[in-house]
Design a protein around this motif. Structure first.
Motif, PDB file in Angstrom:
ATOM      1  N   VAL A 111       0.970  -1.369  -0.043  1.00 24.38           N
ATOM      2  CA  VAL A 111       0.145  -0.046   0.022  1.00 24.38           C
ATOM      3  C   VAL A 111       0.818   1.317   0.014  1.00 24.38           C
ATOM      4  O   VAL A 111       0.360   2.410   0.311  1.00 24.38           O
ATOM      5  CB  VAL A 111      -0.900  -0.219   0.947  1.00 24.38           C
ATOM      6  CG1 VAL A 111      -1.798  -1.010   0.948  1.00 24.38           C
ATOM      7  CG2 VAL A 111      -0.047  -0.158   2.380  1.00 24.38           C
ATOM      8  N   ARG A 112       2.100   1.143  -0.256  1.00 23.06           N
ATOM      9  CA  ARG A 112       3.168   2.296  -0.258  1.00 23.06           C
ATOM     10  C   ARG A 112       2.936   3.218   0.597  1.00 23.06           C
ATOM     11  O   ARG A 112       2.928   4.354   0.690  1.00 23.06           O
ATOM     12  CB  ARG A 112       3.097   3.001  -1.589  1.00 23.06           C
ATOM     13  CG  ARG A 112       3.377   2.023  -2.734  1.00 23.06           C
ATOM     14  CD  ARG A 112       3.452   2.954  -4.138  1.00 23.06           C
ATOM     15  NE  ARG A 112       1.932   3.222  -4.459  1.00 23.06           N
ATOM     16  CZ  ARG A 112       0.966   2.388  -5.054  1.00 23.06           C
ATOM     17  NH1 ARG A 112       1.590   1.133  -5.372  1.00 23.06           N
ATOM     18  NH2 ARG A 112      -0.073   2.705  -5.265  1.00 23.06           N
ATOM     19  N   ILE A 113       3.080   2.438   2.128  1.00 17.65           N
ATOM     20  CA  ILE A 113       3.136   3.471   3.382  1.00 17.65           C
ATOM     21  C   ILE A 113       4.370   3.213   4.041  1.00 17.65           C
ATOM     22  O   ILE A 113       4.776   1.969   4.373  1.00 17.65           O
ATOM     23  CB  ILE A 113       2.113   3.106   4.104  1.00 17.65           C
ATOM     24  CG1 ILE A 113       0.593   3.588   3.604  1.00 17.65           C
ATOM     25  CG2 ILE A 113       2.097   3.657   5.532  1.00 17.65           C
ATOM     26  CD1 ILE A 113      -0.549   3.306   4.499  1.00 17.65           C
ATOM     27  N   THR A 114       5.052   4.030   4.389  1.00 12.71           N
ATOM     28  CA  THR A 114       6.604   3.892   5.140  1.00 12.71           C
ATOM     29  C   THR A 114       6.195   3.709   6.515  1.00 12.71           C
ATOM     30  O   THR A 114       4.980   3.917   6.862  1.00 12.71           O
ATOM     31  CB  THR A 114       7.290   5.159   4.944  1.00 12.71           C
ATOM     32  OG1 THR A 114       6.627   6.294   5.575  1.00 12.71           O
ATOM     33  CG2 THR A 114       7.890   5.507   3.628  1.00 12.71           C
ATOM     34  N   LYS A 115       7.322   3.189   7.543  1.00 13.49           N
ATOM     35  CA  LYS A 115       6.949   3.058   8.569  1.00 13.49           C
ATOM     36  C   LYS A 115       6.657   4.393   9.469  1.00 13.49           C
ATOM     37  O   LYS A 115       6.128   4.367  10.423  1.00 13.49           O
ATOM     38  CB  LYS A 115       8.156   2.409   9.394  1.00 13.49           C
ATOM     39  CG  LYS A 115       8.333   0.789   8.875  1.00 13.49           C
ATOM     40  CD  LYS A 115       9.648   0.131   9.659  1.00 13.49           C
ATOM     41  CE  LYS A 115       9.575  -1.402   9.371  1.00 13.49           C
ATOM     42  NZ  LYS A 115       9.751  -1.551   7.913  1.00 13.49           N
ATOM     43  N   ASP A 116       7.673   5.313   8.906  1.00 23.43           N
ATOM     44  CA  ASP A 116       7.229   6.640   9.463  1.00 23.43           C
ATOM     45  C   ASP A 116       5.656   7.024   9.568  1.00 23.43           C
ATOM     46  O   ASP A 116       5.228   7.595  10.430  1.00 23.43           O
ATOM     47  CB  ASP A 116       8.050   7.756   8.978  1.00 23.43           C
ATOM     48  CG  ASP A 116       9.501   7.651   9.467  1.00 23.43           C
ATOM     49  OD1 ASP A 116       9.822   6.961  10.443  1.00 23.43           O
ATOM     50  OD2 ASP A 116      10.381   8.046   8.590  1.00 23.43           O
ATOM     51  N   GLU A 117       4.970   6.880   8.401  1.00 26.16           N
ATOM     52  CA  GLU A 117       3.607   7.247   8.006  1.00 26.16           C
ATOM     53  C   GLU A 117       2.845   6.416   8.842  1.00 26.16           C
ATOM     54  O   GLU A 117       1.936   6.911   9.459  1.00 26.16           O
ATOM     55  CB  GLU A 117       3.452   7.273   6.536  1.00 26.16           C
ATOM     56  CG  GLU A 117       4.116   8.105   5.790  1.00 26.16           C
ATOM     57  CD  GLU A 117       3.971   7.960   4.334  1.00 26.16           C
ATOM     58  OE1 GLU A 117       3.982   9.078   3.455  1.00 26.16           O
ATOM     59  OE2 GLU A 117       3.621   6.751   3.826  1.00 26.16           O
ATOM     60  N   PHE A 118       3.254   5.001   9.205  1.00 23.25           N
ATOM     61  CA  PHE A 118       2.370   4.201  10.059  1.00 23.25           C
ATOM     62  C   PHE A 118       2.281   4.626  11.441  1.00 23.25           C
ATOM     63  O   PHE A 118       1.455   4.745  12.125  1.00 23.25           O
ATOM     64  CB  PHE A 118       2.915   2.847   9.772  1.00 23.25           C
ATOM     65  CG  PHE A 118       2.114   1.944  10.749  1.00 23.25           C
ATOM     66  CD1 PHE A 118       0.806   1.915  10.510  1.00 23.25           C
ATOM     67  CD2 PHE A 118       2.857   0.857  11.187  1.00 23.25           C
ATOM     68  CE1 PHE A 118       0.046   0.841  11.125  1.00 23.25           C
ATOM     69  CE2 PHE A 118       2.154  -0.094  12.015  1.00 23.25           C
ATOM     70  CZ  PHE A 118       0.813  -0.082  12.124  1.00 23.25           C
TER      71      PHE A 118
END
Length: 242
Positions: A111-118
């Motif tokens: 889903v192209r989400i980075t760990k930072d965004e998560f």
């Protein structure tokens, strides 16, 4: 002058057309802002802007395009209610990002989400440690639903067999140094009572107070303009630009 008049008339027509069409589409487009809804909203907005301002072409053409998008949107909404498969194709499905306390990197990449965004999504839900998370799911509207581990779930009134109490709301008493007398009266308090409470906190002048309110537990919260004693916390791991 004539162009300005034409633009004015077309803008008024566009405004009421969008208002009417938004009512016809319903709150669903706003409440569940899926990828399809997002693109559809941008397209409708673009056509509406052209309808209002592009006087080099006939307004009727753009109005027809706007109406076609409205009809297709409502048609797909109705079909989606009847056909679960098409609904999933249009809006996508939820994706599990974390399960049993483990971050699923493959799904994050999908889903192209980075760990930072998560982690940012977790913090927005007042969860500051991934260790608290049992399951996290990315919803079709882009939000993340989180199930906390049992140990971190807040106790409910039923768990401790607490007696029901009257629920109060936070009531503002001072805003930017100004007392809100109406709110004081509503909470059956006086300015003398307020001054006494402020003196107990070392505040002698109400003009020092930026914000004060009675909390639901009947205690007084006070924030003063002077923020001395508060550290400037920097959580960035790189130096600008911000």
């Amino acid at each position: 002058m004539q162009e300005a008049l034409v633009t004015l008339v077309r803008a008024i027509i566009t405004f009421f057309t969008i208002l009417l069409y938004a009512r016809l589409i319903g709150k669903q487009l706003i409440r569940n802002f899926t990828m399809f809804d997002y693109i559809n909203g941008i397209t409708i907005g673009s056509i509406a802007a052209t309808l209002a301002t592009d006087i080099s072409s006939k307004a009727f053409v753009h109005w027809i395009a706007l109406t076609v998008f409205l009809v297709l949107t409502i048609l797909l909404q109705v079909i989606g209610l009847k056909n679960r498969y098409l609904s999933k194709v249009l809006d996508s499905e939820p994706v599990v990002l974390m399960d049993k306390g483990q971050i699923l990197e493959s799904n994050l990449e999908k889903v192209r989400i980075t760990k930072d965004e998560f982690m940012q999504q977790l913090r927005s839900k007042s969860i500051f440690s991934p260790d608290e998370v049992q399951t996290a799911i990315l919803e079709p509207d882009g939000s993340v639903s989180v199930l906390q581990k049992f140990a971190f779930q807040p106790a409910e009134k039923g768990d401790v067999k607490a007696k029901p109490k009257r629920v109060m709301i936070t009531t503002e008493l001072i805003m930017d140094g100004n007392v809100i007398k109406q709110n004081l009266e509503q909470r059956n308090k006086t300015e003398k009572w307020l001054q006494k409470k402020l003196r107990e906190k070392g505040i002698t002048d109400m003009k020092q107070v930026a914000y004060a309110a009675i909390l639901p537990n009947d205690s007084l919260y006070v924030d003063v303009f002077d923020d001395k004693g508060v550290d400037d916390v920097n959580i960035s791991d790189y130096e600008g630009p911000y």
